[in-house]
Structures are given as structure tokens and as C-alpha cells.
Design a protein around this motif. Structure first.
Motif, PDB file in Angstrom:
ATOM      1  N   GLY A   8      98.586  82.931  52.367  1.00  0.00           N
ATOM      2  CA  GLY A   8      99.566  84.006  52.326  1.00  0.00           C
ATOM      3  C   GLY A   8      99.210  85.147  53.253  1.00  0.00           C
ATOM      4  N   VAL A   9      97.931  85.514  53.284  1.00  0.00           N
ATOM      5  CA  VAL A   9      97.486  86.575  54.200  1.00  0.00           C
ATOM      6  C   VAL A   9      97.674  86.131  55.650  1.00  0.00           C
ATOM      7  CG1 VAL A   9      95.455  87.855  54.982  1.00  0.00           C
ATOM      8  CG2 VAL A   9      95.904  87.601  52.545  1.00  0.00           C
ATOM      9  N   ALA A  10      97.329  84.884  55.931  1.00  0.00           N
ATOM     10  CA  ALA A  10      97.501  84.362  57.290  1.00  0.00           C
ATOM     11  C   ALA A  10      98.979  84.302  57.675  1.00  0.00           C
ATOM     12  CB  ALA A  10      96.869  82.976  57.406  1.00  0.00           C
ATOM     13  N   ALA A  11      99.831  83.904  56.742  1.00  0.00           N
ATOM     14  CA  ALA A  11     101.265  83.832  57.030  1.00  0.00           C
ATOM     15  C   ALA A  11     101.853  85.223  57.261  1.00  0.00           C
ATOM     16  CB  ALA A  11     102.000  83.128  55.899  1.00  0.00           C
ATOM     17  N   ALA A  12     101.385  86.210  56.512  1.00  0.00           N
ATOM     18  CA  ALA A  12     101.872  87.581  56.726  1.00  0.00           C
ATOM     19  C   ALA A  12     101.467  88.084  58.102  1.00  0.00           C
ATOM     20  CB  ALA A  12     101.330  88.512  55.634  1.00  0.00           C
ATOM     21  N   ALA A  13     100.228  87.804  58.494  1.00  0.00           N
ATOM     22  CA  ALA A  13      99.781  88.201  59.835  1.00  0.00           C
ATOM     23  C   ALA A  13     100.568  87.460  60.907  1.00  0.00           C
ATOM     24  CB  ALA A  13      98.285  87.941  59.985  1.00  0.00           C
ATOM     25  N   LEU A  14     100.795  86.177  60.690  1.00  0.00           N
ATOM     26  CA  LEU A  14     101.558  85.392  61.657  1.00  0.00           C
ATOM     27  C   LEU A  14     103.003  85.873  61.730  1.00  0.00           C
ATOM     28  CD1 LEU A  14     101.470  83.006  63.616  1.00  0.00           C
ATOM     29  CD2 LEU A  14     102.089  81.530  61.713  1.00  0.00           C
ATOM     30  N   GLY A  15     103.551  86.276  60.596  1.00  0.00           N
ATOM     31  CA  GLY A  15     104.913  86.807  60.591  1.00  0.00           C
ATOM     32  C   GLY A  15     105.047  88.041  61.452  1.00  0.00           C
ATOM     33  N   LEU A  16     104.022  88.866  61.464  1.00  0.00           N
ATOM     34  CA  LEU A  16     104.037  90.067  62.299  1.00  0.00           C
ATOM     35  C   LEU A  16     103.721  89.727  63.753  1.00  0.00           C
ATOM     36  CD1 LEU A  16     104.236  93.152  62.485  1.00  0.00           C
ATOM     37  CD2 LEU A  16     101.799  93.232  62.003  1.00  0.00           C
ATOM     38  N   LEU A  17     102.682  88.953  63.965  1.00  0.00           N
ATOM     39  CA  LEU A  17     102.234  88.658  65.328  1.00  0.00           C
ATOM     40  C   LEU A  17     103.164  87.714  66.082  1.00  0.00           C
ATOM     41  CD1 LEU A  17      98.417  88.333  64.656  1.00  0.00           C
ATOM     42  CD2 LEU A  17      99.646  90.268  65.633  1.00  0.00           C
ATOM     43  N   SER A  18     103.964  86.945  65.378  1.00  0.00           N
ATOM     44  CA  SER A  18     104.866  86.016  66.060  1.00  0.00           C
ATOM     45  C   SER A  18     106.122  86.712  66.574  1.00  0.00           C
ATOM     46  CB  SER A  18     105.261  84.878  65.122  1.00  0.00           C
ATOM     47  OG  SER A  18     106.128  85.343  64.111  1.00  0.00           O
ATOM     48  N   MET A  19     106.239  88.008  66.304  1.00  0.00           N
ATOM     49  CA  MET A  19     107.366  88.806  66.792  1.00  0.00           C
ATOM     50  C   MET A  19     108.717  88.269  66.299  1.00  0.00           C
ATOM     51  SD  MET A  19     105.884  91.157  68.584  1.00  0.00           S
ATOM     52  CE  MET A  19     107.059  91.826  69.721  1.00  0.00           C
ATOM     53  N   GLY A  20     108.739  87.715  65.100  1.00  0.00           N
ATOM     54  CA  GLY A  20     109.975  87.232  64.506  1.00  0.00           C
ATOM     55  C   GLY A  20     110.203  85.738  64.620  1.00  0.00           C
ATOM     56  N   ALA A  21     109.355  85.034  65.352  1.00  0.00           N
ATOM     57  CA  ALA A  21     109.546  83.595  65.510  1.00  0.00           C
ATOM     58  C   ALA A  21     109.378  82.862  64.175  1.00  0.00           C
ATOM     59  CB  ALA A  21     108.580  83.025  66.546  1.00  0.00           C
ATOM     60  N   LEU A  22     108.443  83.303  63.359  1.00  0.00           N
ATOM     61  CA  LEU A  22     108.256  82.676  62.049  1.00  0.00           C
ATOM     62  C   LEU A  22     109.493  82.880  61.179  1.00  0.00           C
ATOM     63  CD1 LEU A  22     106.493  81.197  59.987  1.00  0.00           C
ATOM     64  CD2 LEU A  22     105.542  83.403  59.337  1.00  0.00           C
ATOM     65  N   GLY A  23     110.030  84.080  61.159  1.00  0.00           N
ATOM     66  CA  GLY A  23     111.236  84.340  60.383  1.00  0.00           C
ATOM     67  C   GLY A  23     112.421  83.523  60.866  1.00  0.00           C
ATOM     68  N   ALA A  24     112.553  83.377  62.173  1.00  0.00           N
ATOM     69  CA  ALA A  24     113.636  82.564  62.725  1.00  0.00           C
ATOM     70  C   ALA A  24     113.461  81.102  62.340  1.00  0.00           C
ATOM     71  CB  ALA A  24     113.691  82.712  64.235  1.00  0.00           C
ATOM     72  N   GLY A  25     112.234  80.612  62.411  1.00  0.00           N
ATOM     73  CA  GLY A  25     111.971  79.228  62.011  1.00  0.00           C
ATOM     74  C   GLY A  25     112.267  78.998  60.542  1.00  0.00           C
ATOM     75  N   LEU A  26     111.936  79.966  59.723  1.00  0.00           N
ATOM     76  CA  LEU A  26     112.230  79.861  58.291  1.00  0.00           C
ATOM     77  C   LEU A  26     113.731  79.847  58.037  1.00  0.00           C
ATOM     78  CD1 LEU A  26     109.550  82.287  56.855  1.00  0.00           C
ATOM     79  CD2 LEU A  26     109.564  79.793  56.721  1.00  0.00           C
ATOM     80  N   TYR A  27     114.470  80.615  58.846  1.00  0.00           N
ATOM     81  CA  TYR A  27     115.925  80.602  58.690  1.00  0.00           C
ATOM     82  C   TYR A  27     116.472  79.210  58.971  1.00  0.00           C
ATOM     83  CZ  TYR A  27     120.822  81.709  58.856  1.00  0.00           C
ATOM     84  OH  TYR A  27     122.161  81.730  58.592  1.00  0.00           O
ATOM     85  N   TRP A  28     115.966  78.562  60.005  1.00  0.00           N
ATOM     86  CA  TRP A  28     116.466  77.229  60.332  1.00  0.00           C
ATOM     87  C   TRP A  28     116.084  76.206  59.269  1.00  0.00           C
ATOM     88  CZ3 TRP A  28     120.409  76.917  63.223  1.00  0.00           C
ATOM     89  CH2 TRP A  28     120.602  77.825  64.256  1.00  0.00           C
ATOM     90  N   LEU A  29     114.941  76.389  58.626  1.00  0.00           N
ATOM     91  CA  LEU A  29     114.565  75.487  57.530  1.00  0.00           C
ATOM     92  C   LEU A  29     115.491  75.648  56.330  1.00  0.00           C
ATOM     93  CD1 LEU A  29     110.671  75.650  57.519  1.00  0.00           C
ATOM     94  CD2 LEU A  29     112.107  73.712  58.107  1.00  0.00           C
ATOM     95  N   ALA A  30     115.930  76.860  56.084  1.00  0.00           N
ATOM     96  CA  ALA A  30     116.807  77.131  54.944  1.00  0.00           C
ATOM     97  C   ALA A  30     118.275  77.212  55.363  1.00  0.00           C
ATOM     98  CB  ALA A  30     116.376  78.430  54.285  1.00  0.00           C
ATOM     99  N   TYR A  31     118.597  76.809  56.566  1.00  0.00           N
ATOM    100  CA  TYR A  31     119.940  76.930  57.132  1.00  0.00           C
ATOM    101  C   TYR A  31     121.034  76.312  56.263  1.00  0.00           C
ATOM    102  CZ  TYR A  31     123.592  76.892  60.713  1.00  0.00           C
ATOM    103  OH  TYR A  31     124.745  77.078  61.409  1.00  0.00           O
ATOM    104  N   PRO A  32     120.834  75.132  55.669  1.00  0.00           N
ATOM    105  CA  PRO A  32     121.928  74.573  54.860  1.00  0.00           C
ATOM    106  C   PRO A  32     122.352  75.473  53.691  1.00  0.00           C
ATOM    107  CG  PRO A  32     120.295  72.895  55.307  1.00  0.00           C
ATOM    108  CD  PRO A  32     119.720  74.192  55.793  1.00  0.00           C
ATOM    109  N   VAL A  33     121.433  76.227  53.153  1.00  0.00           N
ATOM    110  CA  VAL A  33     121.756  77.113  52.036  1.00  0.00           C
ATOM    111  C   VAL A  33     122.227  78.474  52.536  1.00  0.00           C
ATOM    112  CG1 VAL A  33     120.762  78.310  50.042  1.00  0.00           C
ATOM    113  CG2 VAL A  33     120.128  75.955  50.521  1.00  0.00           C
ATOM    114  N   LEU A  34     121.619  78.960  53.611  1.00  0.00           N
ATOM    115  CA  LEU A  34     121.907  80.312  54.085  1.00  0.00           C
ATOM    116  C   LEU A  34     123.129  80.416  54.996  1.00  0.00           C
ATOM    117  CD1 LEU A  34     118.257  81.464  54.837  1.00  0.00           C
ATOM    118  CD2 LEU A  34     119.681  82.063  52.879  1.00  0.00           C
TER     119      LEU A  34
END
Length: 110
Positions: A8-34
Motif C-alpha cells: 500500500g505504501v509503495a502503491a501510494a508512492a507510485l500513484g504520486l510518482l507516476s504522474m497519474g498513469a496509475l490512476g488512468a490504468g486503474l480506470y481502464w481496469l474498472a472501465y466496465p463499471v465506471l
């Protein structure tokens, strides 16, 4: 549980350091629902889109300790390892959906 907290700590750091790429990838994983709720990302506009994408990746990190807790309880009840792994992945996916639903008010999808 320790590994889940570290992840979780690593994912939070990656979420910040990826400049939004992690959040965008998560959106595509949840795309059928969202998709019915938030639409296609190419249609989003406004100043809140990028911060929301960044924050979604960081909020998703909270699902790791929760998934670890569920894994621990299933292990205590004697569930097989495959069942526990599947529930861990399901919790992470559900965490992505919830993270996006929490940050969606920050942006103005069209």
C-alpha cells in the motif's frame, strides 16, 4: 499483513510518482463499471481531471491493507489459498472502483 501494508505504501508512492498513469490504468481496469457513470476519458475536461487521476492512484493504495485483512480472516477460517488470492485480487479491483467513485466529484466529465 505486513506485505499488504508495504504494498500500500509503495502503491501510494507510485500513484504520486507516476504522474497519474496509475490512476488512468486503474480506470481502464474498472472501465466496465465506471463507463456508465463517468464516460470515456477522452471526453473529460476541466482543471480537476489530472488531480483526480493522480488522487485515484494514491487512494487505491488503501485497498491493500483491507485486502490483507480479508486474506488474513479467510486464512483463519481455513479457506484454500486459491480462494484467498482470488478474494485479494477482487478487493484490489473493488478498491479501484471505489477510489474512482470518490474522486469523480473533483472533475467535470462531459
Amino acid at each position: 499483513m505486513k506485505r499488504s501494508i508495504l504494498a500500500g505504501v509503495a502503491a501510494a508512492a507510485l500513484g504520486l510518482l507516476s504522474m497519474g498513469a496509475l490512476g488512468a490504468g486503474l480506470y481502464w481496469l474498472a472501465y466496465p463499471v465506471l463507463r456508465p457513470l463517468l464516460g470515456h476519458p477522452h471526453d473529460w475536461q476541466g482543471d480537476g481531471v489530472w488531480p483526480a487521476t493522480l488522487l485515484a492512484g494514491m487512494l487505491w493504495a488503501l485497498s491493500f491493507p483491507l485486502a490483507g485483512l480479508v486474506h488474513r480472516r479467510l486464512a483463519a477460517s481455513g479457506r484454500p489459498p486459491a480462494w484467498r488470492r482470488l478474494s485479494y485480487l477482487a478487493m484490489l479491483w473493488l478498491g479501484a472502483v471505489v477510489a474512482w467513485l470518490l474522486v469523480a466529484p473533483l472533475m467535470t466529465p462531459r
